[in-house]
Design an enzyme around this catalytic site. Structure first.
Site, PDB file in Angstrom:
ATOM      1  N   LEU A 162       0.837  -1.209   0.000  1.00 20.09           N
ATOM      2  CA  LEU A 162       0.000   0.000   0.000  1.00 20.09           C
ATOM      3  C   LEU A 162       0.866   1.251   0.000  1.00 20.09           C
ATOM      4  O   LEU A 162       2.034   1.213   0.400  1.00 20.09           O
ATOM      5  CB  LEU A 162      -0.915  -0.036   1.229  1.00 20.09           C
ATOM      6  CG  LEU A 162      -1.920  -1.206   1.198  1.00 20.09           C
ATOM      7  CD1 LEU A 162      -2.504  -1.473   2.570  1.00 20.09           C
ATOM      8  CD2 LEU A 162      -3.021  -0.936   0.182  1.00 20.09           C
ATOM      9  N   PRO A 163       0.287   2.393  -0.451  1.00 14.29           N
ATOM     10  CA  PRO A 163       1.130   3.573  -0.682  1.00 14.29           C
ATOM     11  C   PRO A 163       1.825   4.115   0.562  1.00 14.29           C
ATOM     12  O   PRO A 163       3.032   4.350   0.550  1.00 14.29           O
ATOM     13  CB  PRO A 163       0.143   4.600  -1.256  1.00 14.29           C
ATOM     14  CG  PRO A 163      -0.991   3.812  -1.817  1.00 14.29           C
ATOM     15  CD  PRO A 163      -1.085   2.583  -0.953  1.00 14.29           C
TER      16      PRO A 163
ATOM     17  N   THR B 254       6.348   0.414   2.516  1.00 10.28           N
ATOM     18  CA  THR B 254       7.283   1.210   3.318  1.00 10.28           C
ATOM     19  C   THR B 254       6.444   2.137   4.188  1.00 10.28           C
ATOM     20  O   THR B 254       5.755   3.020   3.677  1.00 10.28           O
ATOM     21  CB  THR B 254       8.217   2.032   2.420  1.00 10.28           C
ATOM     22  OG1 THR B 254       8.863   1.144   1.506  1.00 10.28           O
ATOM     23  CG2 THR B 254       9.258   2.753   3.263  1.00 10.28           C
TER      24      THR B 254
ATOM     25  N   LYS C 148      15.044  -0.935   6.306  1.00 11.12           N
ATOM     26  CA  LYS C 148      14.634  -0.282   5.050  1.00 11.12           C
ATOM     27  C   LYS C 148      14.828   1.241   5.143  1.00 11.12           C
ATOM     28  O   LYS C 148      15.357   1.871   4.220  1.00 11.12           O
ATOM     29  CB  LYS C 148      13.174  -0.625   4.778  1.00 11.12           C
ATOM     30  CG  LYS C 148      12.485   0.163   3.694  1.00 11.12           C
ATOM     31  CD  LYS C 148      12.898  -0.247   2.306  1.00 11.12           C
ATOM     32  CE  LYS C 148      12.228   0.641   1.248  1.00 11.12           C
ATOM     33  NZ  LYS C 148      12.701   0.357  -0.086  1.00 11.12           N
TER      34      LYS C 148
ATOM     35  N   LYS D 102       8.581  10.532   0.689  1.00  8.31           N
ATOM     36  CA  LYS D 102       7.857   9.759   1.703  1.00  8.31           C
ATOM     37  C   LYS D 102       8.839   8.926   2.534  1.00  8.31           C
ATOM     38  O   LYS D 102       8.851   9.005   3.765  1.00  8.31           O
ATOM     39  CB  LYS D 102       6.836   8.818   1.039  1.00  8.31           C
ATOM     40  CG  LYS D 102       6.071   7.980   2.055  1.00  8.31           C
ATOM     41  CD  LYS D 102       5.362   6.799   1.436  1.00  8.31           C
ATOM     42  CE  LYS D 102       6.266   5.597   1.299  1.00  8.31           C
ATOM     43  NZ  LYS D 102       5.555   4.316   1.174  1.00  8.31           N
TER      44      LYS D 102
HETATM   45  P1  NAD Z   1       1.306   2.067  -6.041  1.00 10.39           P
HETATM   46  O1  NAD Z   1       0.629   3.343  -5.697  1.00 10.39           O
HETATM   47  O2  NAD Z   1       1.577   1.737  -7.459  1.00 10.39           O
HETATM   48  O3  NAD Z   1       0.452   0.827  -5.439  1.00 10.39           O
HETATM   49  C1  NAD Z   1      -0.321   0.892  -4.284  1.00 10.39           C
HETATM   50  C2  NAD Z   1      -1.683   0.302  -4.624  1.00 10.39           C
HETATM   51  O4  NAD Z   1      -2.480   0.278  -3.442  1.00 10.39           O
HETATM   52  C3  NAD Z   1      -2.458   1.158  -5.660  1.00 10.39           C
HETATM   53  O5  NAD Z   1      -2.795   0.339  -6.771  1.00 10.39           O
HETATM   54  C4  NAD Z   1      -3.684   1.632  -4.889  1.00 10.39           C
HETATM   55  O6  NAD Z   1      -4.852   1.722  -5.706  1.00 10.39           O
HETATM   56  C5  NAD Z   1      -3.818   0.545  -3.839  1.00 10.39           C
HETATM   57  N1  NAD Z   1      -4.587   0.943  -2.661  1.00 10.39           N
HETATM   58  C6  NAD Z   1      -4.553   2.122  -1.975  1.00 10.39           C
HETATM   59  N2  NAD Z   1      -5.389   2.065  -0.917  1.00 10.39           N
HETATM   60  C7  NAD Z   1      -5.959   0.842  -0.944  1.00 10.39           C
HETATM   61  C8  NAD Z   1      -6.911   0.185  -0.109  1.00 10.39           C
HETATM   62  N3  NAD Z   1      -7.447   0.794   0.942  1.00 10.39           N
HETATM   63  N4  NAD Z   1      -7.278  -1.079  -0.424  1.00 10.39           N
HETATM   64  C9  NAD Z   1      -6.758  -1.697  -1.514  1.00 10.39           C
HETATM   65  N5  NAD Z   1      -5.855  -1.125  -2.339  1.00 10.39           N
HETATM   66  C10 NAD Z   1      -5.454   0.123  -2.051  1.00 10.39           C
HETATM   67  O7  NAD Z   1       2.641   2.031  -5.187  1.00 10.39           O
HETATM   68  P2  NAD Z   1       3.880   1.030  -5.381  1.00 10.39           P
HETATM   69  O8  NAD Z   1       4.951   1.714  -6.137  1.00 10.39           O
HETATM   70  O9  NAD Z   1       3.370  -0.298  -5.820  1.00 10.39           O
HETATM   71  O10 NAD Z   1       4.404   0.934  -3.864  1.00 10.39           O
HETATM   72  C11 NAD Z   1       3.737   0.152  -2.895  1.00 10.39           C
HETATM   73  C12 NAD Z   1       4.549   0.164  -1.614  1.00 10.39           C
HETATM   74  O11 NAD Z   1       5.845  -0.397  -1.870  1.00 10.39           O
HETATM   75  C13 NAD Z   1       4.785   1.583  -1.070  1.00 10.39           C
HETATM   76  O12 NAD Z   1       4.694   1.562   0.332  1.00 10.39           O
HETATM   77  C14 NAD Z   1       6.177   1.900  -1.543  1.00 10.39           C
HETATM   78  O13 NAD Z   1       6.839   2.843  -0.685  1.00 10.39           O
HETATM   79  C15 NAD Z   1       6.837   0.540  -1.481  1.00 10.39           C
HETATM   80  N6  NAD Z   1       7.982   0.424  -2.393  1.00 10.39           N
HETATM   81  C16 NAD Z   1       7.899   0.905  -3.656  1.00 10.39           C
HETATM   82  C17 NAD Z   1       8.993   0.803  -4.494  1.00 10.39           C
HETATM   83  C18 NAD Z   1       8.927   1.345  -5.909  1.00 10.39           C
HETATM   84  O14 NAD Z   1       9.985   1.460  -6.549  1.00 10.39           O
HETATM   85  N7  NAD Z   1       7.761   1.666  -6.443  1.00 10.39           N
HETATM   86  C19 NAD Z   1      10.176   0.185  -4.058  1.00 10.39           C
HETATM   87  C20 NAD Z   1      10.218  -0.334  -2.761  1.00 10.39           C
HETATM   88  C21 NAD Z   1       9.112  -0.203  -1.924  1.00 10.39           C
END
Ligand code: NAD
Length: 308
Positions: free
Chosen positions: A65-66, A99, A174, A249
């Site tokens: 999740l975000p 994260t 992390k 973030k």
């Molecule tokens: P993203 O925004 O693409 O994905 C998050 C998903 O969660 C979205 O599709 C959103 O619609 C969904 N969502 C939000 N609220 C929700 C709810 N209540 N119920 C169900 N779904 C819900 O973000 P991401 O890039 O996939 O990142 C996800 C996590 O991983 C974050 O915490 C981010 O910090 C971490 N992360 C990301 C990366 C990267 O490079 N993108 C790398 C390492 C860690």
């Protein structure tokens, strides 16, 4: 093989869940964004229209999740709405790969333990490319039996798995790692621009620095001058490989942890100030390596055309 509930099928969660489905698990997924759910279906995920159904029969649950507030709301619940911890069987393994800040992770561990749920903070490193390739680094924090089982479960998505220690130790690793990433990003930005200003060929300087004491991951991966490193966003007008919004973030959570620990993370604060400037200028979705533009006093940098 297990029944796995997966909540959050975004850029990371979608491809990660697909690796579990390919490994033979039955993955039941939910995302509030129907487009992300549709993409996940193509990857072999059975999608449903609410979180409760996704976790109802699950042996294990993952979230991706975000931000912290989303993990709290989905896992613990709010405003009288039950969360995942209220819906799964006692003993179920729940892993949050998002994260989040340390306080949120601690709150999740406490809420889970109060209900007899085995929670593991399971943040990842390796980005969207690592999620697709199944080569992420997992950092697992929790009780020993839970992290041992989690380590086996995440294997199809992982290149490296670290069982770090007790509750919140995964997220601690992390956040400390990403603090260093963003500080060294600043260092490689300044070094690259100084070398150029002093008349050095960027490729020659890059060759020197990568085998010398200035070496770092951002130097090797994001060198912020076009035409030197294939993976650098500088070759593509700083289109994001790691958005400024996500970087800000992660760094804000690291700085909050530093404040709580009574530390002076001065270089981290400087990196944060640069990300905030990018966001104020409207570049929240550009790559975080665009901070290099503040090294030049005119706010310009080779490879970046604001109008493109
Ligand atoms: P993203 O925004 O693409 O994905 C998050 C998903 O969660 C979205 O599709 C959103 O619609 C969904 N969502 C939000 N609220 C929700 C709810 N209540 N119920 C169900 N779904 C819900 O973000 P991401 O890039 O996939 O990142 C996800 C996590 O991983 C974050 O915490 C981010 O910090 C971490 N992360 C990301 C990366 C990267 O490079 N993108 C790398 C390492 C860690």
């Amino acid at each position: 093989m297990a029944v796995i509930g997966w909540i959050g099928l975004g850029h990371m969660g979608g491809p990660m869940a697909t690796h579990l489905a390919r490994a033979g698990h039955e993955v039941v997924g939910f995302d509030v964004d129907a487009r992300m759910a549709e993409q996940a279906r193509a990857g072999g995920i059975r999608t449903v229209t609410d979180a409760a159904t996704a976790v109802r029969d699950a042996d294990a649950v993952f979230t991706s999740l975000p931000r912290s507030e989303h993990s709290r709301q989905v896992l613990i619940g709010d405003a009288g709405q039950p969360g995942v911890f209220d819906r799964v069987r006692a003993g179920t393994l729940v892993l949050d790969t998002s994260t989040v800040d340390v306080e949120t992770s601690r709150a999740c561990h406490e809420a889970a333990a109060a209900r007899g749920i085995r929670f593991v903070d399971a943040p990842v490193s390796g980005g969207i490319a690592g999620a697709h390739a199944g080569t992420l680094t997992f950092m697992l924090g929790g009780e020993a039996d839970a992290t041992a089982e989690a380590a086996t479960l995440v294997d199809p998505m992982a290149g490296h798995v670290f069982t770090v220690g007790g509750p919140t130790s995964g997220i601690a690793a992390k956040l400390a790692n990403n603090l260093m990433l963003f500080i060294t990003l600043q260092a490689s930005s300044e070094g690259a621009r100084l070398a150029e200003a002093l008349g050095l060929d960027p490729a020659v300087f890059h060759d020197i620095a990568t085998v010398s004491s200035g070496d770092s991951w951002p130097l090797r991966t994001w060198y912020p001058v076009p035409g030197v490193v294939e993976t650098s966003p500088a070759n593509r007008n700083f289109d994001a490989t790691f958005t400024t919004g996500l970087a800000a973030k992660d760094l804000s959570y690291a700085l909050a942890a530093g404040d709580a620990a009574g530390l002076d993370l001065a270089a981290g604060r400087l990196a944060m100030e640069r990300f905030e400037r990018l966001i104020d200028e409207g570049y929240v979705d550009k790559d975080c390596s665009l901070v290099v533009k503040y090294v030049g006093l005119d706010g310009r940098t080779p490879g970046f055309d604001p109008a493109a």
